[in-house]
Design a protein around this motif. Sequence first.
Motif, PDB file in Angstrom:
ATOM      1  N   GLY A 103       0.830  -1.209   0.000  1.00 25.90           N
ATOM      2  CA  GLY A 103       0.000   0.000   0.000  1.00 25.90           C
ATOM      3  C   GLY A 103       0.865   1.259   0.000  1.00 25.90           C
ATOM      4  N   ILE A 104       1.927   1.276   0.816  1.00 26.70           N
ATOM      5  CA  ILE A 104       2.827   2.438   0.852  1.00 26.70           C
ATOM      6  C   ILE A 104       3.507   2.628  -0.494  1.00 26.70           C
ATOM      7  N   LEU A 105       3.952   1.530  -1.108  1.00 28.15           N
ATOM      8  CA  LEU A 105       4.633   1.619  -2.400  1.00 28.15           C
ATOM      9  C   LEU A 105       3.695   2.129  -3.494  1.00 28.15           C
ATOM     10  N   LYS A 106       2.437   1.733  -3.463  1.00 31.49           N
ATOM     11  CA  LYS A 106       1.485   2.225  -4.458  1.00 31.49           C
ATOM     12  C   LYS A 106       1.240   3.725  -4.276  1.00 31.49           C
ATOM     13  N   VAL A 107       1.155   4.176  -3.019  1.00 36.97           N
ATOM     14  CA  VAL A 107       0.994   5.614  -2.772  1.00 36.97           C
ATOM     15  C   VAL A 107       2.202   6.380  -3.321  1.00 36.97           C
ATOM     16  N   CYS A 108       3.400   5.849  -3.098  1.00 33.08           N
ATOM     17  CA  CYS A 108       4.605   6.499  -3.613  1.00 33.08           C
ATOM     18  C   CYS A 108       4.625   6.497  -5.142  1.00 33.08           C
ATOM     19  N   GLU A 109       4.058   5.470  -5.744  1.00 33.83           N
ATOM     20  CA  GLU A 109       4.080   5.351  -7.203  1.00 33.83           C
ATOM     21  C   GLU A 109       3.170   6.376  -7.869  1.00 33.83           C
ATOM     22  N   PHE A 110       2.027   6.671  -7.270  1.00 35.94           N
ATOM     23  CA  PHE A 110       1.028   7.501  -7.938  1.00 35.94           C
ATOM     24  C   PHE A 110       0.914   8.919  -7.365  1.00 35.94           C
ATOM     25  N   TYR A 111       1.432   9.152  -6.161  1.00 35.94           N
ATOM     26  CA  TYR A 111       1.160  10.445  -5.522  1.00 35.94           C
ATOM     27  C   TYR A 111       2.450  11.091  -5.010  1.00 35.94           C
ATOM     28  N   LEU A 112       2.368  12.421  -4.765  1.00 36.68           N
ATOM     29  CA  LEU A 112       3.509  13.199  -4.312  1.00 36.68           C
ATOM     30  C   LEU A 112       3.533  13.283  -2.792  1.00 36.68           C
ATOM     31  N   GLU A 113       4.751  13.341  -2.241  1.00 35.55           N
ATOM     32  CA  GLU A 113       4.909  13.453  -0.797  1.00 35.55           C
ATOM     33  C   GLU A 113       4.412  14.809  -0.311  1.00 35.55           C
ATOM     34  N   SER A 114       3.896  14.852   0.915  1.00 37.01           N
ATOM     35  CA  SER A 114       3.404  16.095   1.504  1.00 37.01           C
ATOM     36  C   SER A 114       4.516  17.135   1.538  1.00 37.01           C
ATOM     37  N   PRO A 115       4.236  18.363   1.097  1.00 34.08           N
ATOM     38  CA  PRO A 115       5.294  19.381   1.041  1.00 34.08           C
ATOM     39  C   PRO A 115       5.714  19.936   2.396  1.00 34.08           C
ATOM     40  N   LEU A 116       4.975  19.661   3.462  1.00 30.52           N
ATOM     41  CA  LEU A 116       5.322  20.155   4.789  1.00 30.52           C
ATOM     42  C   LEU A 116       5.252  19.030   5.807  1.00 30.52           C
ATOM     43  N   VAL A 117       6.210  19.030   6.754  1.00 28.10           N
ATOM     44  CA  VAL A 117       6.211  17.985   7.772  1.00 28.10           C
ATOM     45  C   VAL A 117       5.061  18.155   8.753  1.00 28.10           C
ATOM     46  N   CYS A 118       4.485  19.373   8.842  1.00 31.44           N
ATOM     47  CA  CYS A 118       3.351  19.574   9.751  1.00 31.44           C
ATOM     48  C   CYS A 118       2.025  19.184   9.105  1.00 31.44           C
ATOM     49  N   ALA A 119       2.074  18.577   7.921  1.00 28.92           N
ATOM     50  CA  ALA A 119       0.914  17.944   7.291  1.00 28.92           C
ATOM     51  C   ALA A 119       1.315  16.490   7.059  1.00 28.92           C
ATOM     52  N   ALA A 120       1.144  15.670   8.096  1.00 28.81           N
ATOM     53  CA  ALA A 120       1.717  14.326   8.109  1.00 28.81           C
ATOM     54  C   ALA A 120       1.096  13.433   7.047  1.00 28.81           C
ATOM     55  N   GLY A 121       1.989  12.799   6.279  1.00 29.85           N
ATOM     56  CA  GLY A 121       1.549  11.838   5.266  1.00 29.85           C
ATOM     57  C   GLY A 121       1.948  10.431   5.648  1.00 29.85           C
ATOM     58  N   VAL A 122       2.172   9.595   4.613  1.00 34.37           N
ATOM     59  CA  VAL A 122       2.489   8.196   4.866  1.00 34.37           C
ATOM     60  C   VAL A 122       3.822   7.785   4.251  1.00 34.37           C
ATOM     61  N   THR A 123       4.389   8.644   3.377  1.00 31.05           N
ATOM     62  CA  THR A 123       5.577   8.229   2.624  1.00 31.05           C
ATOM     63  C   THR A 123       6.851   8.893   3.107  1.00 31.05           C
ATOM     64  N   GLY A 124       6.837   9.560   4.257  1.00 29.51           N
ATOM     65  CA  GLY A 124       8.021  10.256   4.719  1.00 29.51           C
ATOM     66  C   GLY A 124       9.107   9.323   5.193  1.00 29.51           C
ATOM     67  N   SER A 125      10.275   9.883   5.563  1.00 28.55           N
ATOM     68  CA  SER A 125      11.422   9.168   6.084  1.00 28.55           C
ATOM     69  C   SER A 125      12.111   8.354   4.987  1.00 28.55           C
ATOM     70  N   ASN A 126      13.090   7.532   5.405  1.00 31.37           N
ATOM     71  CA  ASN A 126      13.834   6.681   4.471  1.00 31.37           C
ATOM     72  C   ASN A 126      12.967   5.496   4.093  1.00 31.37           C
ATOM     73  N   LEU A 127      12.391   5.566   2.885  1.00 37.12           N
ATOM     74  CA  LEU A 127      11.393   4.576   2.484  1.00 37.12           C
ATOM     75  C   LEU A 127      11.968   3.174   2.417  1.00 37.12           C
ATOM     76  N   LYS A 128      13.192   3.043   1.918  1.00 37.73           N
ATOM     77  CA  LYS A 128      13.800   1.718   1.790  1.00 37.73           C
ATOM     78  C   LYS A 128      13.931   1.040   3.143  1.00 37.73           C
ATOM     79  N   LYS A 129      14.448   1.754   4.130  1.00 40.97           N
ATOM     80  CA  LYS A 129      14.613   1.168   5.461  1.00 40.97           C
ATOM     81  C   LYS A 129      13.266   0.882   6.102  1.00 40.97           C
ATOM     82  N   ARG A 130      12.283   1.730   5.850  1.00 42.30           N
ATOM     83  CA  ARG A 130      10.959   1.495   6.412  1.00 42.30           C
ATOM     84  C   ARG A 130      10.352   0.211   5.863  1.00 42.30           C
TER      85      ARG A 130
END
Length: 583
Positions: free
Chosen positions: A278-305
Amino acid sequence: MTIPAITAFSSTLWTAIEAPLANHLWQSTLFAAVAGLLTLALKKNRAQVRYWLWLAASVKFLIPFSLLVSAGSYMGWSKTSAPSGFSFVIEEISQPFSAASSQAAASTALEKLIRLLPTLLLIAWICGCGAVLIFWWVRWRRITASIRGASPTKSGRELDALRRLEQSAGIKTQIKLVVSESALEPGIVGIFRPIMLLPAGISDRLTDAQMEAIITHELCHVRRRDNLTAAFHMLVEAIFWFHPLVWWIGARLVDERERICDEEVLARGSDPQIYAEGILKVCEFYLESPLVCAAGVTGSNLKKRIEAIMVHRMASKLNLVKKLLLTATAAAALALPVVFGLLHPASGHAQSQQATLPVFQDVSLKPAGALKPGDLIRTRFTFQNGVLDAKGITLQHLIHFAYGVTGSQIQGAPGWIASDLYDLNVKTNETVNSDRFKLAVQDLLFQKFKLTVHHELKDAPTYALGVGPNGSKLAAADTTKTPGGFMIKPVGHLEANDTKIKELVNFLQDFTGRVIVDKTGLNGTYDFTLNAEGLTVGSAKGPDSVAALQKAISEQLGLELIPQVSPVDMLVIDHVEQVTDQL
């Protein structure tokens, strides 16, 4: 506000904060380094622990240890300044004398740059802070534009899943769900009234299980109020934008908060593979949130996550040793500054507290007539062991003594402060040092003359006193004579032995009416005689009078008096009242 006023303000501000700011920065850096070492020791434990350590490091940048040290110093014993004193006699002076010289900066290019440095640093900080805020504001506009163009969802499987998961997570307030046509990833927008933002068409790309895992992740952000803590650290980044460590701490906070949410999603029974897909599909089709104070799901080091999610290795709880380590570290961070304050009371606080206390045992102030133009005055002024005795002294004399300024540095004063004479005697119930006594005299002038002043830095004509091309003619002090002799008699004739250059500077300032900058580099004591009879004291000096003084200094002392323009600390009188009755 004029440029000189801005320069004066920034210079004063820099002088006040330079040392405290430097101490605060290295202390916060050290605190963050300790927090980093602790996170390494706790890397196999839950991300929640590491997150709070990094958040504490962020908070430390806004809470200086000096506050805790000050708290300790209030409880500690104050140190008493060592007593000291001096005395001197001035006779037959036609106008007020100078008690101390002012150190005005020279007009060289390097010194001008140094004077401008606080202003330049202040401008750089404001520009940097403004640039960071503008950058975030532009990104926030992107998010708010997506919300304004979004439509609230009143039904559907996304809303059903959200309401069901809210109940299981213990969230009582229903979260508004909106669908946007933007390409932003699913996220939580807002701090106190959070809104869940979903991109249009996401339900067609995710299965029910994947959708529930993503929503659970976002609800974890809501429950933990991650947007609030992220906004707090953004404030730290805006203030301390020049410190690379605050940006590194921000990245660590995002990294650990996403790991916390991942751990909670898996702990609630989501399948690791479904969640990762599910996280990988979100990364494939959508852009990461432009601000850290608008929490998304794809932040941080994706590979390690993804690796951590697939391994699904359960983080261990803190054992007793690690709990004791964290407790001891937190206690030390709070207790050590307080203990330091107890053992080392802040001298500034102690001096300020002492200066505000009534130090005078007896005060006698009596009018003693007034000067007429051309009158000679005979002023006797002594200060020794906390006792000041002055006969025939003017208020301008007292301002010289209390504030350490020359007559040319006093502005906005009525004429009577240099003509009305007073007899003043003050005694203290204890022996005090000269600095504390001068502060007390400032308070006395406020109480008796209602004197209020402020400082302004202004460019003004000054003189530089330097050594002439043929070298100094001053003779080293004869230690067999009585030290400290300094006699002005008659007017313009000076005989001095065992005397420092600053006393000569004070004498010359009376005759030139200008601040004199000592550039002689002569630090010893000397015996000398200067015969400049016929000169008058005061600020109105014609070219012939100045030329005669310059010639006398050059021929008799081997020194040069060179005119220049320098920034001078002016003492501006805001209000003062005459004393006509005996007090």
